[in-house]
Each structure stands twice: as structure tokens, then as C-alpha cells.
Design a protein around this motif. Structure first.
Motif, short mmCIF file in Angstrom:
data_model
loop_
_atom_site.label_atom_id
_atom_site.label_comp_id
_atom_site.label_asym_id
_atom_site.label_seq_id
_atom_site.Cartn_x
_atom_site.Cartn_y
_atom_site.Cartn_z
N ASN A 15 -9.88 -65.62 -40.67
CA ASN A 15 -9.98 -66.94 -41.31
C ASN A 15 -11.36 -67.21 -41.92
O ASN A 15 -11.54 -68.23 -42.60
CB ASN A 15 -9.66 -68.05 -40.31
CG ASN A 15 -8.19 -68.10 -39.96
OD1 ASN A 15 -7.34 -67.59 -40.70
ND2 ASN A 15 -7.87 -68.74 -38.84
N GLY A 70 -6.98 -68.12 -48.65
CA GLY A 70 -5.95 -68.26 -47.62
C GLY A 70 -4.58 -67.96 -48.17
O GLY A 70 -3.67 -68.78 -48.08
N ARG A 116 -4.84 -69.01 -41.20
CA ARG A 116 -4.76 -69.96 -42.31
C ARG A 116 -4.41 -69.19 -43.58
O ARG A 116 -5.25 -68.95 -44.47
CB ARG A 116 -6.09 -70.70 -42.47
CG ARG A 116 -6.38 -71.68 -41.36
CD ARG A 116 -5.41 -72.86 -41.40
NE ARG A 116 -5.61 -73.71 -42.57
CZ ARG A 116 -4.73 -74.58 -43.03
NH1 ARG A 116 -3.57 -74.71 -42.42
NH2 ARG A 116 -4.99 -75.32 -44.08
N GLY A 166 -0.97 -68.55 -46.43
CA GLY A 166 0.34 -69.03 -46.85
C GLY A 166 1.47 -68.10 -46.46
O GLY A 166 2.59 -68.54 -46.20
N TYR A 219 -3.52 -71.36 -49.25
CA TYR A 219 -4.34 -72.47 -48.82
C TYR A 219 -5.74 -72.29 -49.42
O TYR A 219 -6.06 -71.25 -49.98
CB TYR A 219 -4.48 -72.49 -47.29
CG TYR A 219 -3.21 -72.74 -46.52
CD1 TYR A 219 -2.66 -74.01 -46.43
CD2 TYR A 219 -2.55 -71.70 -45.87
CE1 TYR A 219 -1.49 -74.25 -45.72
CE2 TYR A 219 -1.39 -71.92 -45.15
CZ TYR A 219 -0.87 -73.19 -45.09
OH TYR A 219 0.29 -73.42 -44.38
N LYS A 220 -6.55 -73.32 -49.26
CA LYS A 220 -7.97 -73.27 -49.64
C LYS A 220 -8.12 -72.81 -51.09
O LYS A 220 -7.41 -73.30 -51.97
CB LYS A 220 -8.75 -72.39 -48.66
CG LYS A 220 -8.70 -72.91 -47.22
CD LYS A 220 -9.61 -72.13 -46.29
CE LYS A 220 -9.07 -70.79 -45.88
NZ LYS A 220 -9.86 -70.14 -44.83
N TYR A 269 -2.62 -74.08 -54.58
CA TYR A 269 -1.67 -74.98 -53.91
C TYR A 269 -0.36 -74.98 -54.67
O TYR A 269 -0.29 -74.67 -55.85
CB TYR A 269 -2.24 -76.39 -53.77
CG TYR A 269 -2.91 -76.94 -55.00
CD1 TYR A 269 -2.19 -77.46 -56.06
CD2 TYR A 269 -4.30 -76.95 -55.09
CE1 TYR A 269 -2.82 -77.99 -57.18
CE2 TYR A 269 -4.94 -77.47 -56.20
CZ TYR A 269 -4.20 -77.99 -57.24
OH TYR A 269 -4.82 -78.50 -58.35
N ARG A 290 3.98 -73.85 -54.12
CA ARG A 290 4.71 -72.65 -53.70
C ARG A 290 5.63 -72.17 -54.81
O ARG A 290 6.18 -72.97 -55.58
CB ARG A 290 5.55 -72.93 -52.44
CG ARG A 290 4.70 -73.22 -51.19
CD ARG A 290 3.93 -72.00 -50.75
NE ARG A 290 3.12 -72.22 -49.56
CZ ARG A 290 1.82 -72.53 -49.59
NH1 ARG A 290 1.22 -72.70 -50.75
NH2 ARG A 290 1.14 -72.67 -48.46
#
Length: 478
Positions: free
Chosen positions: A411, A416, A437, A439, A458-459, A463, A465
Motif C-alpha cells: 500500500n 491503487g 488498497r 481496485g 483508487y488514489k 476513479y 469502474r
């Protein structure tokens, strides 16, 4: 014992007819650029110019967006879902029928091995269109409300590492939901997108539903900032993704981003070593490491470090680097001289910072853009090669002692997107998946994709899907 020698098994180029030049695909027709300039697309394996394509200017993008808007308002959004599904099914079947042609064209333009284009990319492209065709008349059951509506015109910008597959990830759900599309393929790999435009014509897709504007970053900027675009979808580098997010901020546009990664591939002491090594190789050397979810950080439990590293080096010594059209090739060409320069620079930094570099003996071709499969040992979390996305066939190896330490190291990244876990214990897999962390977390496998499974990060990996039922949400007003 002498190494087993493979006779060359080249795939024929004769199945692909590449035109000397291509225009833009707007309103169902190929048209000349109004205010753009021609650019060349080059085969990374041979450096030969494959074709000249138009780089769309601002007026060209405007024409495409207007065509998409007309098609959305007059035709596509008015069709019942089952009618849209028929077009998507037809496109999927044509892709299957022309699979060999598309695989060869992808390999020529991108540099990836024909085995990957033939066995992974193109089957997944068809599968995505089949999958979302099935959703087109069932949107009210997708869990996004009783009467989900399309957003309008989707501006989509895709990368060069999986040109046709990224097109399918974007176009299929957009069309299934009733949106129309203006798509910009990557500057270095436009040919399969233009071939897809021909497939749209062959499928009798209504004019303007899919429009394709080729060009470089400037063309993408025109598309993202166009006021007639309702939804922006981008796959590519984190740096460009941040610029797009800033450009879209404060507007009514919806945005999804699938960006970079620095995935950890975590091997525990009870893992099946040979199986894990195959997963490690697939995780970092598949598509020359040009994979946003590539397992570029290998975390090995200390007690099996020597065994895993020895097995990995033995396996790497069998990898064949060379002509991407040869069916025996494991690792093809780097996509562009710019990407090759970045891989070389970061590898040199790894050596300068004290990591130990190793590559198996392999003879690289004289022409084209090539980099040998490479592994770095003695890597710490402070090394740049452990923190920055190299996007090439370069693996950094770190060690850990406990599951908690593995999670902490995995992490310890701004990204991520994905991770892999290799262990015999199901309880440990579930515990790790909950703590990581990322996806996507693969267990005792890596780089396994399915159209029904969502993908995203993530991060700084973005963002939203793509794929599965979740991939519909980005294209619906819910």
C-alpha cells in the motif's frame, strides 16, 4: 542439455490491407481533415511507416461532436434497448469473423506478440460487445433506478497499450446505454480504431453513433474541452488524467479516469512456486510490461526469496524476444522511441541508486524499439523504480516477513489499481484482499480479465469502474 530451438512461425501480413493514408471517421463516413495535419504511424518492430493518418484539429473535433449530437437526439437514444442490442451483437460477430485480420493489424501497429493479440486482445474485444449487447434492453434491472437515461455524447480518449480492447471497454457500454461516441485513439496506434470504423459501416450502424478522430494530445484536449461533450472517459497516464480532471472541474461533464499503477505481486512462503513464477512473468512481461495493472513490484516472503528468485531467473531465460508476428515470441517491441527512452532512463536510475540489475542473455533485433526482460534485486521502498510507473518489462523485487508488512509495503504507493496474492490459505487471501488498497486483487493468478468483472482503481489510479454491471453506471444519468 541443449536448449530447445524453435523454428520461426511467422503470421502472414497478407490478410491485412493497410491503406497509404486515412482520414477521420465522422457521421458514418471517412472524411478529410479540415484543419488538421497528417501524422505517420510506425511499426515499433521494424520502424517502417505503416500509414499516414489525419491529426484532427479543433474544427474536425467540432464536426464529430455535432454529428454525435445529431445521432443521439434523432436516432440512437430513441431506439429501444433491444434494437441497440442488435447492432452491438452484429459488431461482436463481425469482430469474431475478422479476428485474424484485427490481430495482425494490432501487432503491426502496437508491437505486441501475435499470440497476445490473437488469444487475449481480440477475443476480449468481441466478448465485451457481446456482454454489453446483453445489457442494452435490461438497464432498468442494473440497479441504477427504474428508468435510467443515457448521458448524451461521450468523448473517449484511449491509450496505445491495448488499442482495440480499450476501445471496446469504452464504446460497448456507452452504446448499450444509448449514448453516442467521439473516440480519440492514441497517436501511435490508430489503425485498429480506423478498422473498427469500417466494422461500424459493415454493421450498418446509424451515421454519427460512433465517430473517430485521430491525432495527438492536442486533439484529445479539443475533445475533452468541447462544450458539446456530456461525458469524458480517459485511460492513460496519471499526469494527463490530472490535467483532464482540472479541465472538466466546474463543468456539468461526467468523468471517469483509469490511470497508472504500480501493482504489488505478493508471494507467501506456502505458495506453489512454479505457479507463482508463471504469474510473476505474466504479471510484468505480458505486453512488454505496457500494462497499467502490471505486477511491477514483486514482494517475496524472506524464507522463500532465494528459491523464488532462482526459479524466476530460470523462467526468464526461456523467454523469446523478437519479431512480434512470430507465434513463438513472448516479448515484442516497445511501442515507441519515447517510451523506450523512459524505460532506459528509469532502469539506469535503478542501477545508480544501488539496485542490482539482471537480464537473461537475449539477442535484440537491429531495427525497432527493444528492451530485454529485466529484474532488479536489492530494491528498497525508497528507490524510484519501486515508486514510479516504468511501463515496461522491468520488475523490482522486495522482501517481507509478515502479512502485515506485506500489506504495508504493497500500500506504500500513490497508486491503487491492482495487486496479486499467492498463497495456499484461503483465509489469508480474503484478509489480504480486505487490507490492500487496490481496485482489483487477483488470488493465485494475475492479469485475468472478464467483461462481467469491474476494473478500476483508487488514489492516483483514477476513479470509476469499467466492465461488468458497474461499467454501465458511468454512462447513465442515475
Amino acid at each position: 542439455m541443449a536448449a530447445f530451438e524453435y523454428a520461426p512461425a511467422p503470421e502472414s501480413r497478407a490478410i491485412v490491407d493497410i491503406k497509404p493514408s486515412y482520414g477521420l471517421f465522422v457521421n458514418g463516413e471517412f472524411v478529410e481533415s479540415v484543419d488538421g495535419r497528417p501524422i505517420k504511424t510506425v511499426s515499433p518492430a521494424t520502424e517502417e511507416v505503416l500509414a499516414e493518418v489525419a491529426a484532427a484539429g479543433e474544427q474536425d473535433v467540432d464536426r464529430a461532436v455535432q454529428a454525435a449530437r445529431r445521432a443521439y437526439e434523432t436516432t440512437w437514444s430513441k431506439l429501444p434497448g433491444k434494437e441497440r442490442a442488435k447492432y452491438l451483437f452484429r459488431i461482436a460477430r463481425i469482430i469474431q469473423e475478422r479476428a485474424r485480420e484485427l490481430a495482425v493489424l494490432e501487432t503491426l501497429d502496437n508491437g505486441k506478440p501475435i499470440r497476445e493479440s490473437r488469444d487475449v486482445d481480440i477475443p476480449l474485444v468481441a466478448a465485451h460487445f457481446f456482454y454489453y449487447a446483453g445489457w442494452a434492453d435490461k438497464l432498468e434491472y442494473a440497479g441504477f433506478g427504474p428508468d435510467p437515461r443515457p448521458l448524451g455524447v461521450a468523448g473517449q480518449v484511449i491509450p496505445w497499450n491495448f488499442p482495440l480492447l480499450m476501445l471496446a471497454w469504452k464504446v460497448a457500454p456507452a452504446l448499450a446505454c444509448g449514448n453516442t461516441v467521439v473516440l480519440k485513439p492514441a497517436e501511435t496506434t490508430p489503425l485498429t480504431a480506423l478498422r473498427f470504423a469500417e466494422i461500424c459501416q459493415q454493421a450498418d450502424l446509424p451515421p454519427g453513433v460512433v465517430n473517430i478522430v485521430t491525432g495527438a494530445g492536442e486533439t484529445g484536449s479539443y475533445l475533452v474541452s468541447h462544450p458539446g461533450v456530456d461525458k469524458v472517459a480517459f485511460t492513460g497516464s496519471t499526469e494527463v488524467g490530472k490535467r483532464i480532471a482540472r479541465a472538466v472541474a466546474g463543468t456539468r461533464k461526467r468523468l471517469t479516469l483509469e490511470l497508472g499503477g504500480k501493482a504489488a505481486n505478493i508471494v507467501f512462503e506456502d505458495a506453489a512456486v512454479d505457479q507463482a513464477v508463471e504469474g510473476i512473468v505474466n504479471g510484468i512481461f505480458f505486453n512488454q510490461g505496457h500494462v497499467c495493472c502490471a505486477g511491477s513490484r514483486l514482494l517475496v516472503q524472506e524464507s522463500v526469496y532465494e528459491e523464488v528468485l532462482a526459479a524466476l531467473k530460470r523462467r526468464m531465460a526461456t523467454l523469446r524476444v523478437g519479431d512480434p508476428l512470430d507465434k513463438n515470441t513472448d516479448i515484442g517491441a516497445i511501442n515507441s522511441p519515447q517510451q523506450l527512452a523512459k524505460i532506459r532512463a528509469l532502469s539506469e536510475i535503478g542501477e545508480a541508486e544501488g539496485a542490482e540489475r539482471w537480464s537473461p542473455p537475449c539477442e535484440l533485433p537491429d531495427r525497432g524499439y527493444w528492451f530485454p526482460p529485466t529484474v532488479f534485486t536489492g530494491v528498497s521502498q525508497a528507490h524510484r523504480i519501486a515508486r514510479e510507473e516504468i511501463f515496461g518489462p522491468v520488475l523490482s523485487v522486495l522482501t517481507f516477513r509478515t502479512p502485515a508488512e506485506a500489506v504495508e509495503k504493497a500500500n506504500n504507493t500513490p497508486y491503487g489499481l491492482s495487486a496479486g496474492v499467492w498463497t495456499e490459505k484461503g483465509s489469508r487471501i480474503l484478509w489480504m484482499a480486505d487490507k490492500l488498497r487496490a481496485g482489483v486483487v487477483w488470488a493465485n493468478t494475475f492479469n485475468r480479465f472478464d467483461p462481467a468483472s469491474p476494473f478500476g482503481g483508487y488514489k492516483e489510479s483514477g476513479y470509476g469502474r469499467e466492465g461488468g454491471r458497474h461499467g454501465l453506471e458511468a454512462y447513465l444519468d442515475v
